[in-house]
Design a protein around this motif. Structure first.
Motif, PDB file in Angstrom:
ATOM      1  N   VAL A  96       0.840  -1.200   0.000  1.00 46.34           N
ATOM      2  CA  VAL A  96       0.000   0.000   0.000  1.00 46.34           C
ATOM      3  C   VAL A  96       0.876   1.252   0.000  1.00 46.34           C
ATOM      4  O   VAL A  96       0.626   2.208  -0.744  1.00 46.34           O
ATOM      5  CB  VAL A  96      -0.950   0.013   1.221  1.00 46.34           C
ATOM      6  N   ALA A  97       1.943   1.230   0.805  1.00 48.73           N
ATOM      7  CA  ALA A  97       2.858   2.373   0.864  1.00 48.73           C
ATOM      8  C   ALA A  97       3.542   2.597  -0.477  1.00 48.73           C
ATOM      9  O   ALA A  97       3.741   3.744  -0.910  1.00 48.73           O
ATOM     10  CB  ALA A  97       3.903   2.151   1.961  1.00 48.73           C
ATOM     11  N   GLN A  99       2.265   1.753  -3.439  1.00 48.72           N
ATOM     12  CA  GLN A  99       1.252   2.271  -4.361  1.00 48.72           C
ATOM     13  C   GLN A  99       0.966   3.751  -4.122  1.00 48.72           C
ATOM     14  O   GLN A  99       0.709   4.509  -5.059  1.00 48.72           O
ATOM     15  CB  GLN A  99      -0.035   1.459  -4.222  1.00 48.72           C
ATOM     16  N   LEU A 100       1.043   4.194  -2.856  1.00 45.36           N
ATOM     17  CA  LEU A 100       0.739   5.581  -2.516  1.00 45.36           C
ATOM     18  C   LEU A 100       1.949   6.506  -2.635  1.00 45.36           C
ATOM     19  O   LEU A 100       1.803   7.725  -2.624  1.00 45.36           O
ATOM     20  CB  LEU A 100       0.182   5.669  -1.095  1.00 45.36           C
ATOM     21  N   SER A 101       3.147   5.911  -2.737  1.00 43.31           N
ATOM     22  CA  SER A 101       4.347   6.734  -2.854  1.00 43.31           C
ATOM     23  C   SER A 101       5.303   6.091  -3.842  1.00 43.31           C
ATOM     24  O   SER A 101       5.113   6.175  -5.051  1.00 43.31           O
ATOM     25  CB  SER A 101       5.007   6.914  -1.475  1.00 43.31           C
ATOM     26  N   ASN A 102       6.320   5.412  -3.357  1.00 46.42           N
ATOM     27  CA  ASN A 102       7.261   4.668  -4.202  1.00 46.42           C
ATOM     28  C   ASN A 102       7.995   3.671  -3.327  1.00 46.42           C
ATOM     29  O   ASN A 102       7.901   3.706  -2.099  1.00 46.42           O
ATOM     30  CB  ASN A 102       8.240   5.622  -4.916  1.00 46.42           C
ATOM     31  N   ALA A 106       8.639   3.571   0.848  1.00 47.87           N
ATOM     32  CA  ALA A 106       8.055   2.469   1.614  1.00 47.87           C
ATOM     33  C   ALA A 106       9.132   1.688   2.370  1.00 47.87           C
ATOM     34  O   ALA A 106       8.948   1.331   3.540  1.00 47.87           O
ATOM     35  CB  ALA A 106       7.287   1.533   0.682  1.00 47.87           C
ATOM     36  N   SER A 157       8.403  10.742  -1.804  1.00 46.66           N
ATOM     37  CA  SER A 157       7.096  11.369  -2.004  1.00 46.66           C
ATOM     38  C   SER A 157       6.164  10.849  -0.917  1.00 46.66           C
ATOM     39  O   SER A 157       5.742   9.690  -0.951  1.00 46.66           O
ATOM     40  CB  SER A 157       6.546  11.009  -3.389  1.00 46.66           C
ATOM     41  N   SER A 159       2.713  11.264   1.192  1.00 51.22           N
ATOM     42  CA  SER A 159       1.393  11.788   1.529  1.00 51.22           C
ATOM     43  C   SER A 159       1.057  11.267   2.923  1.00 51.22           C
ATOM     44  O   SER A 159       1.671  10.305   3.392  1.00 51.22           O
ATOM     45  CB  SER A 159       0.350  11.301   0.521  1.00 51.22           C
ATOM     46  N   MET A 161      -1.364   9.421   3.927  1.00 45.79           N
ATOM     47  CA  MET A 161      -1.766   8.013   3.871  1.00 45.79           C
ATOM     48  C   MET A 161      -0.578   7.100   3.611  1.00 45.79           C
ATOM     49  O   MET A 161      -0.482   5.990   4.146  1.00 45.79           O
ATOM     50  CB  MET A 161      -2.835   7.812   2.795  1.00 45.79           C
ATOM     51  N   ALA A 162       0.366   7.549   2.755  1.00 40.03           N
ATOM     52  CA  ALA A 162       1.575   6.764   2.492  1.00 40.03           C
ATOM     53  C   ALA A 162       2.414   6.656   3.756  1.00 40.03           C
ATOM     54  O   ALA A 162       2.960   5.580   4.071  1.00 40.03           O
ATOM     55  CB  ALA A 162       2.389   7.410   1.370  1.00 40.03           C
ATOM     56  N   ALA A 165       0.674   4.156   6.078  1.00 39.21           N
ATOM     57  CA  ALA A 165       0.850   2.774   5.617  1.00 39.21           C
ATOM     58  C   ALA A 165       2.269   2.285   5.898  1.00 39.21           C
ATOM     59  O   ALA A 165       2.474   1.150   6.357  1.00 39.21           O
ATOM     60  CB  ALA A 165       0.531   2.673   4.129  1.00 39.21           C
TER      61      ALA A 165
END
Length: 299
Positions: A96-97, A99-102, A106, A157, A159, A161-162, A165
């Motif tokens: 998930v991390a 997908q929300l960042s890189n 993560a 990057s 966010s 949510m990232a 996660a």
């Protein structure tokens, strides 16, 4: 087994597990590049396959004891927290991390886990970490950060949510590092790793079932999948849980920093990756930190 030999053996198991994760990551990258497979599918598959293999090995070793962990209701909270709060969550929240960042972000967030482990030991077990150990943990995390980003903070990057996660993935590392210890000592690493992988695989299949195949299946794809499932999941986690039986969770979590190191070294011939002077310095920092932390624990 004397203390020095036990700590050396446990550290070695953790280092090898990290290397296997690194190799698994490279094969995952090749699989995604060549077949455009879904990360959630490979997660479901690797956990399910690894669980079946390890439970099969455990049954061959001791058929009568395969279900012993299920015979006591007292084991259930620990078992399910280990499986779903640890094994499953670290896989799920890590992806998930990504997908929300890189992947760099993560991975760095996941490697905050040693800090959480130190806080857990301090708050709940009243174990004050040695000052030297804290320094070596910070240095290892700095090395991982420099290795993954090459010092370029702009690659990160984040966010909200990232960030959440990634930190949940780090917390999951703490859970599977500490929670199953009583069960490991009683039922063995092979049995507990098998149940952990299998049940986490069942949970993953709820999100993305293994029969939902959306890529062309050939011999090379099967080779990638089996390598990821057996080497990077079954064997790696078995070595990891064995390491937890021998040394502290803090040393294990830092020693597995060999994962990004292995990814870098294997990427050189496969993907033409070139090491920068900063990358070389980062690799040296991680290796030296792991060695010094292991020696600090022996003192």
């Amino acid at each position: 087994m004397n203390v020095q030999k036990r700590i050396f053996k446990g550290t070695l198991f953790a280092v090898i597990a990290g290397c296997m994760w690194g190799i698994s990551g490279i094969f995952g990258q090749l699989f995604f590049r060549d077949y455009h497979g879904n990360p959630l599918w490979i997660t479901s598959t690797r956990l399910t396959v690894a669980g079946i293999i390890l439970l099969g090995m455990s049954m061959l070793r001791s058929r009568k004891r395969i279900f012993d962990v299920w015979k006591s209701k007292k084991n259930m909270p620990i078992l399910f927290l280990y499986v779903f709060g640890g094994v499953f969550s670290v896989q799920y929240f890590y992806y998930v991390a990504i997908q929300l960042s890189n992947s760099a972000t993560a991975t760095i967030l996941q490697y905050v886990a040693p800090v959480f482990i130190m806080l857990y030991l301090l708050i709940f077990r009243r174990q004050i970490p040695k000052f030297k150990s804290v320094i070596f943990v910070v240095l290892a995390m700095l090395g991982v950060f420099l290795l993954i980003t090459n010092g370029n903070v702009g690659r990160l990057s984040i966010s909200p949510m990232a960030l959440l996660a990634g930190l949940l993935a780090a917390v999951a590392v703490v859970i599977y590092s500490i929670v199953p210890r009583p069960l490991l000592d009683k039922y063995g690493a092979l049995n507990m790793t098998g149940w952990g992988m299998f049940l986490a695989g069942v949970g993953s299949n709820i999100f993305y079932p293994v029969w939902r195949i959306d890529f062309h299946v050939d011999a090379l794809a099967i080779f990638y999948i089996l390598t990821i499932s057996i080497v990077g999941t079954a064997v790696a986690f078995l070595l990891l849980l064995r390491a937890y039986q021998l040394i502290s969770p803090l040393v294990v979590s830092v020693a597995t920093a060999t994962e990004p190191l292995t990814s870098v070294f294997v990427s050189i011939p496969l993907f033409g990756l070139k090491l920068t002077p900063l990358s070389i310095v980062a690799i040296i920092i991680v290796i030296v930190s792991v060695i010094l932390l292991s020696k600090s624990e022996q003192a």
